[in-house]
Design a protein around this motif. Structure first.
Motif, PDB file in Angstrom:
ATOM      1  N   LEU A  91     -14.642 -62.011 105.789  1.00 38.90           N
ATOM      2  CA  LEU A  91     -15.554 -60.711 106.196  1.00 38.90           C
ATOM      3  C   LEU A  91     -16.607 -60.397 104.883  1.00 38.90           C
ATOM      4  O   LEU A  91     -16.165 -60.476 103.578  1.00 38.90           O
ATOM      5  N   ILE A  92     -17.755 -60.498 105.086  1.00 40.87           N
ATOM      6  CA  ILE A  92     -18.729 -60.329 104.268  1.00 40.87           C
ATOM      7  C   ILE A  92     -19.205 -58.868 103.923  1.00 40.87           C
ATOM      8  O   ILE A  92     -19.418 -58.062 104.772  1.00 40.87           O
ATOM      9  N   PRO A  93     -18.622 -58.306 102.594  1.00 37.41           N
ATOM     10  CA  PRO A  93     -19.027 -57.073 102.272  1.00 37.41           C
ATOM     11  C   PRO A  93     -20.298 -56.757 102.156  1.00 37.41           C
ATOM     12  O   PRO A  93     -21.127 -57.596 102.139  1.00 37.41           O
ATOM     13  N   SER A  94     -20.620 -55.596 102.105  1.00 30.82           N
ATOM     14  CA  SER A  94     -22.077 -55.116 101.821  1.00 30.82           C
ATOM     15  C   SER A  94     -22.451 -54.878 100.116  1.00 30.82           C
ATOM     16  O   SER A  94     -21.386 -54.789  99.462  1.00 30.82           O
ATOM     17  N   PHE A  95     -23.465 -55.093  99.781  1.00 28.95           N
ATOM     18  CA  PHE A  95     -23.896 -55.037  98.189  1.00 28.95           C
ATOM     19  C   PHE A  95     -24.012 -53.656  97.902  1.00 28.95           C
ATOM     20  O   PHE A  95     -24.776 -53.072  98.489  1.00 28.95           O
ATOM     21  N   PRO A  96     -23.452 -53.167  96.738  1.00 27.48           N
ATOM     22  CA  PRO A  96     -22.553 -54.038  95.896  1.00 27.48           C
ATOM     23  C   PRO A  96     -21.036 -54.140  96.357  1.00 27.48           C
ATOM     24  O   PRO A  96     -20.568 -53.195  97.054  1.00 27.48           O
ATOM     25  N   SER A  97     -20.569 -55.064  96.135  1.00 29.04           N
ATOM     26  CA  SER A  97     -18.950 -55.344  96.863  1.00 29.04           C
ATOM     27  C   SER A  97     -18.183 -54.623  96.055  1.00 29.04           C
ATOM     28  O   SER A  97     -17.041 -55.122  95.337  1.00 29.04           O
ATOM     29  N   LYS A  98     -18.179 -53.201  95.976  1.00 32.94           N
ATOM     30  CA  LYS A  98     -17.178 -52.330  95.282  1.00 32.94           C
ATOM     31  C   LYS A  98     -16.386 -51.673  96.572  1.00 32.94           C
ATOM     32  O   LYS A  98     -16.808 -51.624  97.724  1.00 32.94           O
ATOM     33  N   THR A  99     -15.391 -50.838  96.040  1.00 33.72           N
ATOM     34  CA  THR A  99     -14.311 -50.238  96.912  1.00 33.72           C
ATOM     35  C   THR A  99     -15.052 -49.121  97.755  1.00 33.72           C
ATOM     36  O   THR A  99     -14.686 -49.263  98.907  1.00 33.72           O
ATOM     37  N   PHE A 100     -15.558 -48.256  97.150  1.00 31.65           N
ATOM     38  CA  PHE A 100     -15.955 -46.949  97.753  1.00 31.65           C
ATOM     39  C   PHE A 100     -17.121 -47.287  99.151  1.00 31.65           C
ATOM     40  O   PHE A 100     -16.931 -47.112 100.098  1.00 31.65           O
ATOM     41  N   PRO A 101     -18.193 -48.034  98.448  1.00 29.36           N
ATOM     42  CA  PRO A 101     -19.230 -48.341  99.446  1.00 29.36           C
ATOM     43  C   PRO A 101     -18.803 -48.992 100.706  1.00 29.36           C
ATOM     44  O   PRO A 101     -19.192 -48.793 101.766  1.00 29.36           O
ATOM     45  N   ASN A 102     -17.900 -49.917 100.342  1.00 30.78           N
ATOM     46  CA  ASN A 102     -17.474 -50.980 101.498  1.00 30.78           C
ATOM     47  C   ASN A 102     -16.450 -50.237 102.379  1.00 30.78           C
ATOM     48  O   ASN A 102     -16.605 -50.590 103.746  1.00 30.78           O
ATOM     49  N   HIS A 103     -15.499 -49.495 102.014  1.00 27.07           N
ATOM     50  CA  HIS A 103     -14.511 -49.070 103.022  1.00 27.07           C
ATOM     51  C   HIS A 103     -15.559 -47.959 103.766  1.00 27.07           C
ATOM     52  O   HIS A 103     -15.138 -47.706 105.111  1.00 27.07           O
ATOM     53  N   TYR A 104     -16.302 -47.409 103.273  1.00 24.79           N
ATOM     54  CA  TYR A 104     -17.119 -46.223 103.965  1.00 24.79           C
ATOM     55  C   TYR A 104     -17.892 -46.877 105.033  1.00 24.79           C
ATOM     56  O   TYR A 104     -18.263 -46.371 105.954  1.00 24.79           O
ATOM     57  N   THR A 105     -18.448 -48.138 104.522  1.00 22.42           N
ATOM     58  CA  THR A 105     -19.357 -48.961 105.610  1.00 22.42           C
ATOM     59  C   THR A 105     -18.579 -49.426 106.411  1.00 22.42           C
ATOM     60  O   THR A 105     -18.843 -49.208 107.873  1.00 22.42           O
ATOM     61  N   ILE A 106     -17.399 -49.963 106.606  1.00 19.93           N
ATOM     62  CA  ILE A 106     -16.284 -50.383 107.463  1.00 19.93           C
ATOM     63  C   ILE A 106     -16.064 -49.151 108.496  1.00 19.93           C
ATOM     64  O   ILE A 106     -15.965 -49.055 109.707  1.00 19.93           O
ATOM     65  N   ALA A 107     -16.068 -47.632 107.804  1.00 24.80           N
ATOM     66  CA  ALA A 107     -15.629 -46.707 108.755  1.00 24.80           C
ATOM     67  C   ALA A 107     -16.839 -46.066 109.491  1.00 24.80           C
ATOM     68  O   ALA A 107     -16.619 -45.570 110.493  1.00 24.80           O
ATOM     69  N   THR A 108     -17.838 -46.565 108.982  1.00 25.83           N
ATOM     70  CA  THR A 108     -19.236 -46.171 109.666  1.00 25.83           C
ATOM     71  C   THR A 108     -20.380 -46.952 110.449  1.00 25.83           C
ATOM     72  O   THR A 108     -21.111 -46.456 111.071  1.00 25.83           O
ATOM     73  N   GLY A 109     -20.041 -48.211 110.187  1.00 25.77           N
ATOM     74  CA  GLY A 109     -20.942 -49.222 110.489  1.00 25.77           C
ATOM     75  C   GLY A 109     -22.487 -49.252 109.901  1.00 25.77           C
ATOM     76  O   GLY A 109     -23.411 -49.653 110.407  1.00 25.77           O
ATOM     77  N   MET A 110     -22.578 -48.588 108.690  1.00 25.44           N
ATOM     78  CA  MET A 110     -23.906 -48.335 107.988  1.00 25.44           C
ATOM     79  C   MET A 110     -23.687 -49.159 106.686  1.00 25.44           C
ATOM     80  O   MET A 110     -22.613 -48.989 106.060  1.00 25.44           O
ATOM     81  N   TYR A 111     -24.991 -49.503 106.122  1.00 26.52           N
ATOM     82  CA  TYR A 111     -24.975 -50.024 104.791  1.00 26.52           C
ATOM     83  C   TYR A 111     -24.883 -48.890 103.916  1.00 26.52           C
ATOM     84  O   TYR A 111     -25.248 -47.704 104.433  1.00 26.52           O
ATOM     85  N   PRO A 112     -24.442 -49.037 102.662  1.00 30.98           N
ATOM     86  CA  PRO A 112     -24.388 -48.122 101.749  1.00 30.98           C
ATOM     87  C   PRO A 112     -25.725 -47.403 101.685  1.00 30.98           C
ATOM     88  O   PRO A 112     -25.741 -45.954 101.475  1.00 30.98           O
ATOM     89  N   GLU A 113     -26.823 -48.068 101.581  1.00 36.29           N
ATOM     90  CA  GLU A 113     -28.259 -47.433 101.676  1.00 36.29           C
ATOM     91  C   GLU A 113     -28.260 -46.373 102.825  1.00 36.29           C
ATOM     92  O   GLU A 113     -29.052 -45.298 102.388  1.00 36.29           O
ATOM     93  N   HIS A 114     -27.658 -46.464 103.814  1.00 37.57           N
ATOM     94  CA  HIS A 114     -27.991 -45.459 104.831  1.00 37.57           C
ATOM     95  C   HIS A 114     -26.808 -44.185 104.895  1.00 37.57           C
ATOM     96  O   HIS A 114     -26.850 -43.140 105.337  1.00 37.57           O
ATOM     97  N   HIS A 115     -25.519 -44.673 104.534  1.00 40.10           N
ATOM     98  CA  HIS A 115     -24.341 -43.499 104.664  1.00 40.10           C
ATOM     99  C   HIS A 115     -24.348 -43.047 103.306  1.00 40.10           C
ATOM    100  O   HIS A 115     -23.852 -41.915 103.116  1.00 40.10           O
ATOM    101  N   GLY A 116     -24.887 -43.361 102.280  1.00 43.42           N
ATOM    102  CA  GLY A 116     -25.041 -42.493 101.110  1.00 43.42           C
ATOM    103  C   GLY A 116     -23.990 -43.047  99.793  1.00 43.42           C
ATOM    104  O   GLY A 116     -24.129 -42.370  98.784  1.00 43.42           O
ATOM    105  N   ILE A 117     -22.861 -43.372 100.115  1.00 43.27           N
ATOM    106  CA  ILE A 117     -21.927 -43.867  99.126  1.00 43.27           C
ATOM    107  C   ILE A 117     -22.133 -45.182  98.555  1.00 43.27           C
ATOM    108  O   ILE A 117     -21.933 -46.281  98.861  1.00 43.27           O
ATOM    109  N   LEU A 118     -23.057 -45.247  97.365  1.00 35.44           N
ATOM    110  CA  LEU A 118     -23.682 -46.366  96.945  1.00 35.44           C
ATOM    111  C   LEU A 118     -22.871 -47.227  96.080  1.00 35.44           C
ATOM    112  O   LEU A 118     -23.062 -48.068  95.640  1.00 35.44           O
ATOM    113  N   GLY A 119     -21.930 -46.372  95.456  1.00 31.70           N
ATOM    114  CA  GLY A 119     -21.002 -47.067  94.243  1.00 31.70           C
ATOM    115  C   GLY A 119     -19.927 -46.158  94.296  1.00 31.70           C
ATOM    116  O   GLY A 119     -19.711 -45.325  94.742  1.00 31.70           O
TER     117      GLY A 119
END
Length: 429
Positions: free
Chosen positions: A79-107
């Motif tokens: 499973l390829i995470p979104s960059f940056p490959s950190k915990t909060f941005p990627n959990h919320y990406t899984i939850a929303t289907g959005m890159y951190p750029e768009h859901h706002g939890i950048l790090g």
């Protein structure tokens, strides 16, 4: 007098217990969502996050319950995470289907220009403030369709996103035993149909904890943690099967892990300049926020001259992103350590050196083309094929898959695409 004191003690104790219960579950029980008739007829889905579970752990150690789960279900190569490959941005990406750029939890930490504050995952008020969180998390999408949801921890689930939280949820407490989390999930599945959640999220930090502490290369420690976690998951699988309900289980991780020796840590103080800019470090990426926007070029040149085991980029030119980053909350400049190096505080480096200068730890956050950063996608249940293996897939695509399984409309503003995951599903008759 003793009776008065005793009564007062009981009164105070009751008040404290009541307060603790309120803080543990902030829902107003008089207005809980209940399943519509249409939702009652829908399948069930449990989304399990295994924080820091690297893509190769199952193949390396062959834990029995996960191995069987995969054999009779589906898996992605990674499973390829979104960059940056950190915990909060990627959990919320899984939850929303959005890159951190768009859901706002950048790090795990970032500066918000809109609020003029630094978001930090250790700040409970911020973690629970829905105004930080963009997009429509899967539990919010389900709630809008009159579907009951539950969460025993997941990034964003404690926040009032769009004014909505899961029907049942818990405030994060890492001390809660894994077996307690599993037991609660199974209890939720035993509720009457109208109150029974069709979406449950679970979170386990074991592999992240052990990976950070001992590195992913410590086979003895990794295997022990993995087999303990596997036993927990085996109990979940067994309990779900005993319900007789059409429950699908998706198991993911937010990122992988790589090994870093103490000597390769870079003190963040070596690049800080509080007079010129705000520095926020997420270890494998450092966000630079100039205090004077007319001095971006001079700050960039100032930092470029310091490059030693790291590189400096203007944000729009930073490698690792799957898009050109435009969210102003990234900051104007990014500092990326070279692969194999990591930023942290000087005091932390001194502490590590004092304990064991030859120690090796685990970190993450790097460019996701580095496969050590990859996580897992496994799934099993009536919606999924048996024994199916797919190529590596981006985590943005999990959200539309979950919507499809639960019969929910897929929001038009997400980055994920259902077509990228449809191959894992059985044909609908």
């Amino acid at each position: 007098m003793r009776k008065i004191i005793y009564v007062l003690f009981l009164f105070i104790s009751a008040a404290i217990i009541s307060s603790c219960k309120t803080r543990a579950n902030l829902n107003d029980t008089s207005s809980l969502t209940v399943n519509s008739k249409a939702s009652e007829a829908k399948p069930y889905l449990i989304l399990v996050s295994l924080d820091g579970f690297r893509w190769d752990y199952v193949e390396r150690f062959k834990p029995p319950h996960l191995t069987s789960f995969i054999k009779n279900g589906v898996k992605a190569e990674s499973l390829i995470p979104s960059f940056p490959s950190k915990t909060f941005p990627n959990h919320y990406t899984i939850a929303t289907g959005m890159y951190p750029e768009h859901h706002g939890i950048l790090g795990n930490s970032f500066y918000s220009y809109e609020k003029n504050v630094i978001y930090k995952i250790g700040n409970r008020d911020m973690v629970e403030d829905g105004s930080f969180y963009g997009g429509t998390p899967i539990w919010v999408q389900a709630d809008k369709a009159d579907m009951v949801t539950a969460s025993y921890f997941f990034v964003g689930s404690e926040a009032d996103v769009q004014g909505i939280r899961p029907t049942y949820y818990k405030r994060y407490d890492g001390s809660v035993k894994n077996e307690v989390r599993v037991a609660q999930a199974l209890q939720w599945l035993k509720l009457p149909a109208k109150e029974r959640p069709h979406l449950i999220t679970l979170y386990f930090s074991d592999m992240d904890d052990i990976g950070h502490r001992f590195s992913p290369n410590n086979n003895e420690k990794i295997k022990k943690a993995l087999f303990d976690l596997d036993e927990t998951l085996g109990n979940l699988f067994k309990g779900v099967k005993e319900t007789g309900l059409p429950v699908n289980i998706i198991i993911v991780s937010d990122h992988g892990m790589t090994a870093i020796p103490v000597k390769n840590y870079i003190p963040i103080e070596s690049i800080k300049n509080d007079d010129l800019f705000l520095t926020i470090s997420n270890g494998a990426i450092v966000n630079i926020y100039p205090k004077d926007k007319t001095k971006i070029d001079s700050i960039y040149n100032y930092l470029k001259k310091k490059e030693t085991n790291f590189k400096v980029y203007k944000t729009e030119n930073t490698p690792g992103f799957e898009y050109v980053p435009k969210n102003k909350n990234w900051g104007a400049i990014q500092v990326l350590p070279d692969l194999g190096y990591y930023f942290t505080k000087q005091t932390s480096i001194e502490t590590m050196n004092s304990k064991n200068p030859n120690a090796v730890f685990g970190v993450h956050g790097y460019d996701t083309s580095f496969k050590d950063m990859h996580g897992i996608f496994y799934a099993n249940g009536p919606a999924f094929k048996n024994g199916y293996v797919m190529p590596s897939v981006k985590n943005i695509h999990i959200y539309p898959l979950m919507c499809d399984i639960l019969g929910l409309p897929i929001p038009g503003d997400i980055d994920g695409k259902l077509i990228e995951m449809q191959g894992v599903l059985k044909s609908k008759e």
